[in-house]
Write an enzyme that holds these catalytic residues in place. Structure first.
Site, PDB file in Angstrom:
ATOM      1  CE  LYS A 184      -4.078  -2.039   2.134  1.00  0.00           C
ATOM      2  NZ  LYS A 184      -5.099  -1.946   3.066  1.00  0.00           N
TER       3      LYS A 184
ATOM      4  CG  ASN B  80      -7.819   0.990  -0.617  1.00  0.00           C
ATOM      5  OD1 ASN B  80      -7.911   2.012  -1.193  1.00  0.00           O
ATOM      6  ND2 ASN B  80      -8.758   0.161  -0.314  1.00  0.00           N
TER       7      ASN B  80
ATOM      8  N   GLY C 231      -0.279  -1.348  12.636  1.00  0.00           N
ATOM      9  CA  GLY C 231       0.018  -1.602  11.527  1.00  0.00           C
ATOM     10  C   GLY C 231      -0.854  -0.763  10.350  1.00  0.00           C
ATOM     11  N   GLY C 232      -0.629  -1.359   9.096  1.00  0.00           N
ATOM     12  CA  GLY C 232      -1.398  -0.597   8.037  1.00  0.00           C
ATOM     13  C   GLY C 232      -2.790  -0.437   8.359  1.00  0.00           C
TER      14      GLY C 232
ATOM     15  CG  ASN D  31       1.606  -2.204  18.074  1.00  0.00           C
ATOM     16  OD1 ASN D  31       0.655  -3.153  17.537  1.00  0.00           O
ATOM     17  ND2 ASN D  31       2.666  -2.079  17.504  1.00  0.00           N
ATOM     18  NE  ARG D  32       4.190  -8.433  18.378  1.00  0.00           N
ATOM     19  CZ  ARG D  32       4.397  -9.195  17.266  1.00  0.00           C
ATOM     20  NH1 ARG D  32       4.085 -10.515  17.849  1.00  0.00           N
ATOM     21  NH2 ARG D  32       4.278  -9.202  16.072  1.00  0.00           N
TER      22      ARG D  32
ATOM     23  NE  ARG E  32       4.263  -2.147  11.956  1.00  0.00           N
ATOM     24  CZ  ARG E  32       3.670  -3.241  11.624  1.00  0.00           C
ATOM     25  NH1 ARG E  32       3.465  -4.389  12.050  1.00  0.00           N
ATOM     26  NH2 ARG E  32       3.134  -3.354  10.272  1.00  0.00           N
TER      27      ARG E  32
ATOM     28  CE1 TYR F 265     -12.901 -11.811   4.895  1.00  0.00           C
ATOM     29  CE2 TYR F 265     -11.780  -9.770   5.505  1.00  0.00           C
ATOM     30  CZ  TYR F 265     -11.980 -10.893   4.586  1.00  0.00           C
ATOM     31  OH  TYR F 265     -10.974 -10.936   3.669  1.00  0.00           O
TER      32      TYR F 265
ATOM     33  N   GLY G 180     -15.246  -7.327  10.818  1.00  0.00           N
ATOM     34  CA  GLY G 180     -14.618  -6.645   9.526  1.00  0.00           C
ATOM     35  C   GLY G 180     -15.158  -6.648   8.489  1.00  0.00           C
TER      36      GLY G 180
HETATM   37  P1  NAP Z   1       0.286  -5.353   9.827  1.00  0.00           P
HETATM   38  O1  NAP Z   1       0.350  -4.104   9.354  1.00  0.00           O
HETATM   39  O2  NAP Z   1       0.865  -6.583   9.916  1.00  0.00           O
HETATM   40  O3  NAP Z   1      -0.081  -5.136  11.401  1.00  0.00           O
HETATM   41  C1  NAP Z   1      -0.245  -6.250  12.259  1.00  0.00           C
HETATM   42  C2  NAP Z   1      -0.817  -5.630  13.500  1.00  0.00           C
HETATM   43  O4  NAP Z   1      -0.945  -6.705  14.497  1.00  0.00           O
HETATM   44  C3  NAP Z   1       0.464  -5.086  14.327  1.00  0.00           C
HETATM   45  O5  NAP Z   1       0.064  -4.190  15.099  1.00  0.00           O
HETATM   46  C4  NAP Z   1       1.341  -6.152  15.091  1.00  0.00           C
HETATM   47  O6  NAP Z   1       1.818  -5.843  16.303  1.00  0.00           O
HETATM   48  C5  NAP Z   1      -0.105  -7.022  15.586  1.00  0.00           C
HETATM   49  N1  NAP Z   1       0.417  -8.312  15.966  1.00  0.00           N
HETATM   50  C6  NAP Z   1       0.575  -9.198  14.797  1.00  0.00           C
HETATM   51  N2  NAP Z   1       0.687 -10.582  15.593  1.00  0.00           N
HETATM   52  C7  NAP Z   1       0.694 -10.277  17.136  1.00  0.00           C
HETATM   53  C8  NAP Z   1       0.718 -10.978  18.176  1.00  0.00           C
HETATM   54  N3  NAP Z   1       1.230 -12.342  18.093  1.00  0.00           N
HETATM   55  N4  NAP Z   1       0.898 -10.399  19.231  1.00  0.00           N
HETATM   56  C9  NAP Z   1       0.751  -9.012  19.337  1.00  0.00           C
HETATM   57  N5  NAP Z   1       0.405  -8.210  18.189  1.00  0.00           N
HETATM   58  C10 NAP Z   1       0.481  -8.806  17.013  1.00  0.00           C
HETATM   59  O7  NAP Z   1      -1.434  -5.866   9.425  1.00  0.00           O
HETATM   60  P2  NAP Z   1      -2.673  -4.717   9.059  1.00  0.00           P
HETATM   61  O8  NAP Z   1      -2.839  -4.588   7.568  1.00  0.00           O
HETATM   62  O9  NAP Z   1      -2.390  -3.634  10.088  1.00  0.00           O
HETATM   63  O10 NAP Z   1      -3.847  -5.702   9.284  1.00  0.00           O
HETATM   64  C11 NAP Z   1      -4.263  -5.979  10.672  1.00  0.00           C
HETATM   65  C12 NAP Z   1      -5.592  -6.827  10.867  1.00  0.00           C
HETATM   66  O11 NAP Z   1      -6.607  -6.080  10.249  1.00  0.00           O
HETATM   67  C13 NAP Z   1      -5.586  -8.108  10.227  1.00  0.00           C
HETATM   68  O12 NAP Z   1      -6.137  -9.104  11.088  1.00  0.00           O
HETATM   69  C14 NAP Z   1      -6.225  -7.947   8.745  1.00  0.00           C
HETATM   70  O13 NAP Z   1      -6.795  -9.068   8.515  1.00  0.00           O
HETATM   71  C15 NAP Z   1      -7.368  -6.809   9.306  1.00  0.00           C
HETATM   72  N6  NAP Z   1      -7.707  -5.998   8.072  1.00  0.00           N
HETATM   73  C16 NAP Z   1      -8.908  -6.217   7.922  1.00  0.00           C
HETATM   74  C17 NAP Z   1      -9.491  -5.225   6.952  1.00  0.00           C
HETATM   75  C18 NAP Z   1     -10.981  -5.491   6.410  1.00  0.00           C
HETATM   76  O14 NAP Z   1     -11.486  -5.130   5.398  1.00  0.00           O
HETATM   77  N7  NAP Z   1     -11.919  -5.926   7.137  1.00  0.00           N
HETATM   78  C19 NAP Z   1      -8.706  -4.697   6.187  1.00  0.00           C
HETATM   79  C20 NAP Z   1      -7.153  -4.408   6.628  1.00  0.00           C
HETATM   80  C21 NAP Z   1      -7.056  -5.465   7.645  1.00  0.00           C
HETATM   81  P3  NAP Z   1       3.465  -5.241  16.135  1.00  0.00           P
HETATM   82  O15 NAP Z   1       3.736  -3.875  15.551  1.00  0.00           O
HETATM   83  O16 NAP Z   1       4.096  -5.393  17.563  1.00  0.00           O
HETATM   84  O17 NAP Z   1       4.136  -6.244  14.956  1.00  0.00           O
END
Ligand code: NAP
Length: 283
Positions: free
Chosen positions: A68, A89, A128-129, A151-152, A156, A226, A248
């Site tokens: 993105k 996106n 994250g994103g 956040n963890r 970030r 979701y 979601g």
């Molecule tokens: P991302 O950029 O990879 O970020 C992941 C986030 O989750 C970070 O804050 C990360 O923390 C945290 N995380 C991952 N594993 C973890 C763990 N074991 N313990 C604690 N924290 C953890 O991903 P993203 O694009 O932001 O997506 C995040 C979520 O949103 C996903 O579940 C995705 O499916 C969902 N999403 C849904 C939609 C929708 O249309 N409904 C759209 C976008 C995203 P760290 O920074 O510490 O690594």
């Protein structure tokens, strides 16, 4: 005869993407000939593949993780919202020019505004994103909002807060680090958002927050995941009496609907907004 429209999603990996199902359904519904495909691009091949795509006759793309931000230097033009969020996106190809948009931001607010509840303070878990789009959406929609981000990883979290401040956020933003500290700090908020990956895939049986550890409950719990439809986070919220639980699916459909409008000028059929009943557990 009408020309065929060529659309695709760019990302890696794309095995679980639901976007083709939604867009191909909408193309059929409107009798628009064409196709929406998955273009899974390995990170090492990104630049070369994008340059090759510039010579193909696609009219639009969705862009997902991890591209993105990486796509931005390849665009000819960027919409002001996408520029401010620093994430794209959706791309519309118009006379060979690639124009970038962000439809995730409005997608997130859509189901919240339908509730018509005043939100004074919100807690967003994740940095994250997705958290980036959520924080931008919240600060645009609720100018007086008190925002807390947890956040963890601290690095970030700090990056996200710095980005929000640079992009003109005037609201007060607090940080809680790490996620486990939420139960110690006991923030009083109207909305809690799960924008972490905890609750899906290998982590589907875990939650970033256990509501049993809270002294005050929000009015709204919102999980970006979701699949599963009811994450452990939403189940825990419901058990402790949180009145409004959102998953979601509405964001996914709404951002897709906005992208579809940018490419075709037409809106999604209403039934796609409840389509998850048929699609859930199709992992
Ligand atoms: P991302 O950029 O990879 O970020 C992941 C986030 O989750 C970070 O804050 C990360 O923390 C945290 N995380 C991952 N594993 C973890 C763990 N074991 N313990 C604690 N924290 C953890 O991903 P993203 O694009 O932001 O997506 C995040 C979520 O949103 C996903 O579940 C995705 O499916 C969902 N999403 C849904 C939609 C929708 O249309 N409904 C759209 C976008 C995203 P760290 O920074 O510490 O690594």
């Amino acid at each position: 005869m009408q020309n065929k429209i060529k659309l695709a999603i760019i990302g890696f990996p794309l095995d679980h993407s639901r976007s083709p199902e939604l867009h191909n359904y909408a193309l059929n519904y409107h009798h628009i000939p064409g196709e929406y495909k998955k273009l899974s691009i390995k990170p090492g091949d990104f630049a070369q593949t994008i340059n090759e795509l510039k010579n193909k006759d696609y009219q639009g793309f969705n862009v997902t993780v991890p591209y993105k931000q990486k796509i931005i230097p390849f665009l000819d033009e960027i919409d002001p919202l996408a520029q401010r969020v620093n994430a794209v996106n959706t791309i519309r190809v118009k006379e060979k020019r690639w124009i970038g948009y962000n439809t995730d931001v409005t997608g997130f607010i859509h189901p919240l505004s339908a509730l018509n509840i005043k939100i004074n303070r919100a807690l967003v878990m994740g940095a994250g994103g997705a958290a980036l789009a959520v924080c931008h959406a919240l600060k645009d929609a609720y100018p007086d909002l008190g925002l807390i981000i947890s956040n963890r990883s601290e690095e970030r979290l700090r990056l996200l807060i710095t980005h929000l401040a640079r992009s003109g956020a005037t609201q007060k933003i607090d940080a809680i680090y790490p996620l486990e500290a939420i139960s110690r700090e006991q923030p009083i908020v109207d909305l809690i958002v799960n924008a972490t990956s905890i609750g899906m895939g290998d982590m589907r049986n875990t939650s970033p927050l256990d509501f049993s550890e809270l002294n005050h409950y929000p009015q709204i719990a919102y999980d970006l995941i979701y699949n599963p439809e009811q994450t452990q986070f939403l189940k825990s919220a419901k058990k402790y009496g949180v009145g409004h639980c959102i998953n979601g699916w509405p964001i996914l459909v709404h951002q897709a609907d906005k992208s579809f409008q940018i490419w075709t000028g037409k809106t999604f059929p209403r039934e796609l907004y409840s389509h998850h009943k048929k699609m859930e557990n199709k992992e």
